[in-house]
Design a protein around this motif. Structure first.
Motif, PDB file in Angstrom:
ATOM      1  N   VAL A  45       8.429  14.677  -0.765  1.00 46.16           N
ATOM      2  CA  VAL A  45       7.659  14.076   0.199  1.00 46.16           C
ATOM      3  C   VAL A  45       7.672  12.417  -0.582  1.00 46.16           C
ATOM      4  CG1 VAL A  45       5.180  13.523   0.870  1.00 46.16           C
ATOM      5  CG2 VAL A  45       6.303  15.902   1.150  1.00 46.16           C
ATOM      6  N   SER A  46       7.396  12.354  -1.689  1.00 49.19           N
ATOM      7  CA  SER A  46       7.145  10.751  -2.430  1.00 49.19           C
ATOM      8  C   SER A  46       8.505  10.110  -2.228  1.00 49.19           C
ATOM      9  CB  SER A  46       6.887  11.139  -3.906  1.00 49.19           C
ATOM     10  OG  SER A  46       7.941  11.631  -4.755  1.00 49.19           O
ATOM     11  N   LEU A  47       9.652  10.784  -2.331  1.00 53.08           N
ATOM     12  CA  LEU A  47      10.807  10.296  -2.240  1.00 53.08           C
ATOM     13  C   LEU A  47      11.235   9.726  -0.709  1.00 53.08           C
ATOM     14  CD1 LEU A  47      13.282  12.503  -4.198  1.00 53.08           C
ATOM     15  CD2 LEU A  47      12.460   9.937  -4.702  1.00 53.08           C
ATOM     16  N   ALA A  48      10.479  10.480   0.337  1.00 55.74           N
ATOM     17  CA  ALA A  48      10.400   9.874   1.748  1.00 55.74           C
ATOM     18  C   ALA A  48       9.544   8.894   1.779  1.00 55.74           C
ATOM     19  CB  ALA A  48      10.237  11.094   2.544  1.00 55.74           C
ATOM     20  N   VAL A  49       8.462   8.779   1.171  1.00 51.34           N
ATOM     21  CA  VAL A  49       7.439   7.767   1.151  1.00 51.34           C
ATOM     22  C   VAL A  49       7.981   6.399   0.477  1.00 51.34           C
ATOM     23  CG1 VAL A  49       4.989   6.862   0.493  1.00 51.34           C
ATOM     24  CG2 VAL A  49       5.502   9.186   1.130  1.00 51.34           C
ATOM     25  N   TRP A  50       8.972   6.684  -0.611  1.00 49.67           N
ATOM     26  CA  TRP A  50       9.726   5.675  -0.968  1.00 49.67           C
ATOM     27  C   TRP A  50      10.613   4.931  -0.319  1.00 49.67           C
ATOM     28  CZ3 TRP A  50       8.265   2.392  -4.621  1.00 49.67           C
ATOM     29  CH2 TRP A  50       7.440   2.934  -5.862  1.00 49.67           C
TER      30      TRP A  50
ATOM     31  N   ILE B 110       2.530   1.637  -3.566  1.00 51.08           N
ATOM     32  CA  ILE B 110       1.542   2.322  -4.432  1.00 51.08           C
ATOM     33  C   ILE B 110       1.231   3.451  -4.243  1.00 51.08           C
ATOM     34  CG2 ILE B 110      -0.909   2.179  -5.400  1.00 51.08           C
ATOM     35  CD1 ILE B 110      -0.767  -1.120  -4.830  1.00 51.08           C
ATOM     36  N   GLY B 111       1.094   4.022  -2.845  1.00 50.57           N
ATOM     37  CA  GLY B 111       1.012   5.527  -2.575  1.00 50.57           C
ATOM     38  C   GLY B 111       2.445   6.259  -3.016  1.00 50.57           C
ATOM     39  N   ALA B 112       3.270   5.725  -2.796  1.00 47.78           N
ATOM     40  CA  ALA B 112       4.713   6.365  -3.386  1.00 47.78           C
ATOM     41  C   ALA B 112       4.674   6.561  -4.881  1.00 47.78           C
ATOM     42  CB  ALA B 112       5.978   5.645  -2.827  1.00 47.78           C
ATOM     43  N   ALA B 113       4.203   5.721  -5.537  1.00 48.22           N
ATOM     44  CA  ALA B 113       4.136   5.807  -7.017  1.00 48.22           C
ATOM     45  C   ALA B 113       3.129   6.747  -7.513  1.00 48.22           C
ATOM     46  CB  ALA B 113       3.795   4.334  -7.681  1.00 48.22           C
TER      47      ALA B 113
ATOM     48  N   VAL C 255       0.823  -1.194   0.005  1.00 46.39           N
ATOM     49  CA  VAL C 255      -0.054   0.015   0.084  1.00 46.39           C
ATOM     50  C   VAL C 255       0.819   1.372   0.145  1.00 46.39           C
ATOM     51  CG1 VAL C 255      -1.671   1.437   1.381  1.00 46.39           C
ATOM     52  CG2 VAL C 255      -1.846  -1.293   1.186  1.00 46.39           C
ATOM     53  N   VAL C 256       1.971   1.172   0.833  1.00 47.48           N
ATOM     54  CA  VAL C 256       2.746   2.495   0.905  1.00 47.48           C
ATOM     55  C   VAL C 256       3.598   2.601  -0.438  1.00 47.48           C
ATOM     56  CG1 VAL C 256       5.028   3.198   1.955  1.00 47.48           C
ATOM     57  CG2 VAL C 256       3.102   2.193   3.342  1.00 47.48           C
TER      58      VAL C 256
ATOM     59  N   MET D 182       5.827  -0.198 -11.112  1.00 43.46           N
ATOM     60  CA  MET D 182       5.933  -0.392  -9.726  1.00 43.46           C
ATOM     61  C   MET D 182       4.925  -0.917  -9.092  1.00 43.46           C
ATOM     62  SD  MET D 182       9.101  -0.388  -8.607  1.00 43.46           S
ATOM     63  CE  MET D 182       8.770  -0.509  -6.841  1.00 43.46           C
ATOM     64  N   VAL D 183       3.684  -0.302  -9.616  1.00 42.25           N
ATOM     65  CA  VAL D 183       2.380  -0.971  -9.277  1.00 42.25           C
ATOM     66  C   VAL D 183       2.131  -2.330  -9.163  1.00 42.25           C
ATOM     67  CG1 VAL D 183      -0.335  -0.555  -9.219  1.00 42.25           C
ATOM     68  CG2 VAL D 183       1.114   1.606  -9.265  1.00 42.25           C
ATOM     69  N   PRO D 184       2.165  -3.031 -10.220  1.00 40.10           N
ATOM     70  CA  PRO D 184       1.881  -4.341 -10.173  1.00 40.10           C
ATOM     71  C   PRO D 184       3.170  -5.203  -9.338  1.00 40.10           C
ATOM     72  CG  PRO D 184       2.274  -3.815 -12.329  1.00 40.10           C
ATOM     73  CD  PRO D 184       2.237  -2.631 -11.455  1.00 40.10           C
ATOM     74  N   ALA D 185       4.360  -4.705  -9.309  1.00 38.87           N
ATOM     75  CA  ALA D 185       5.426  -5.234  -8.511  1.00 38.87           C
ATOM     76  C   ALA D 185       5.071  -5.170  -6.889  1.00 38.87           C
ATOM     77  CB  ALA D 185       6.547  -4.437  -8.805  1.00 38.87           C
ATOM     78  N   CYS D 186       4.578  -3.856  -6.786  1.00 37.44           N
ATOM     79  CA  CYS D 186       4.042  -3.768  -5.224  1.00 37.44           C
ATOM     80  C   CYS D 186       2.954  -4.637  -4.897  1.00 37.44           C
ATOM     81  CB  CYS D 186       3.566  -2.313  -4.812  1.00 37.44           C
ATOM     82  SG  CYS D 186       5.144  -1.025  -4.910  1.00 37.44           S
ATOM     83  N   MET D 187       2.163  -4.902  -5.713  1.00 33.64           N
ATOM     84  CA  MET D 187       0.753  -5.699  -5.450  1.00 33.64           C
ATOM     85  C   MET D 187       1.295  -7.273  -5.297  1.00 33.64           C
ATOM     86  SD  MET D 187      -1.769  -3.994  -8.335  1.00 33.64           S
ATOM     87  CE  MET D 187      -3.259  -5.246  -8.022  1.00 33.64           C
ATOM     88  N   LEU D 188       2.525  -7.572  -5.935  1.00 37.20           N
ATOM     89  CA  LEU D 188       2.920  -8.972  -5.844  1.00 37.20           C
ATOM     90  C   LEU D 188       3.280  -9.293  -4.228  1.00 37.20           C
ATOM     91  CD1 LEU D 188       5.241  -9.449  -8.908  1.00 37.20           C
ATOM     92  CD2 LEU D 188       3.092 -10.640  -8.519  1.00 37.20           C
TER      93      LEU D 188
END
Length: 147
Positions: free
Chosen positions: A38-43, A18-21, A15-16, A116-122
């Motif tokens: 901010v997005s880089l911090a979330v990454w 996908i939010g970062a992406a 979830v984090v 990255m979204v499908p990779a995160c979902m895996l």
């Protein structure tokens, strides 16, 4: 011992990530440097959650006698993935005319985030209960050579 189940942390990391992406894509399209920060911090949060949990779960999922072979394959695969991103970006820039405009750069960055979204979902399919060491198995070296 781990304080939390790694599979639960990986689901949260998904979830984090996908939010970062999404944040990175929005920051890129809006040309917002502060939102990009901010997005880089979330990454960073994502990688801290995901990499440690995947590494620990991976280690517990490899039979003792197979560790050197399997960890070498994992290392090569990770390095291949690290090579693939810049190679695809270079190909995209070549197709876009190699002009490197802000718009072209945004297309490449957003495409990378989409991958990255499908990779995160895996990450949601990892399961602590399937780890070899969770089941109490101790396998002698050479017993799993056929894999």
């Amino acid at each position: 011992a781990d304080a939390h189940r790694r599979d639960a942390l990986l689901k949260a990391a998904s979830v984090v990530g996908i939010g970062a992406a999404a944040l990175t894509s929005i920051a890129t399209m809006r040309r917002s440097l502060s939102l990009l920060g901010v997005s880089l911090a979330v990454w960073g949060l994502f990688w801290g959650m995901a990499e440690t949990s995947v590494s620990a779960l991976f280690a517990d999922s490899v039979r003792d006698g197979d560790r050197a072979r399997v960890f070498t394959k994992r290392y090569v695969t990770v390095k291949g993935g690290t090579l693939a991103g810049p190679a695809v970006a270079a190909a995209m820039f070549a197709v876009l005319g190699n002009s490197w405009t802000v718009e072209d750069c945004a297309v490449v960055v957003v495409a990378g985030q989409a991958v990255m979204v499908p990779a995160c979902m895996l990450l949601c399919w990892f399961d602590d209960d399937e780890a070899v060491h969770h089941h109490g198995h101790h396998v002698e070296e050479g017993e799993n050579e056929g894999d």
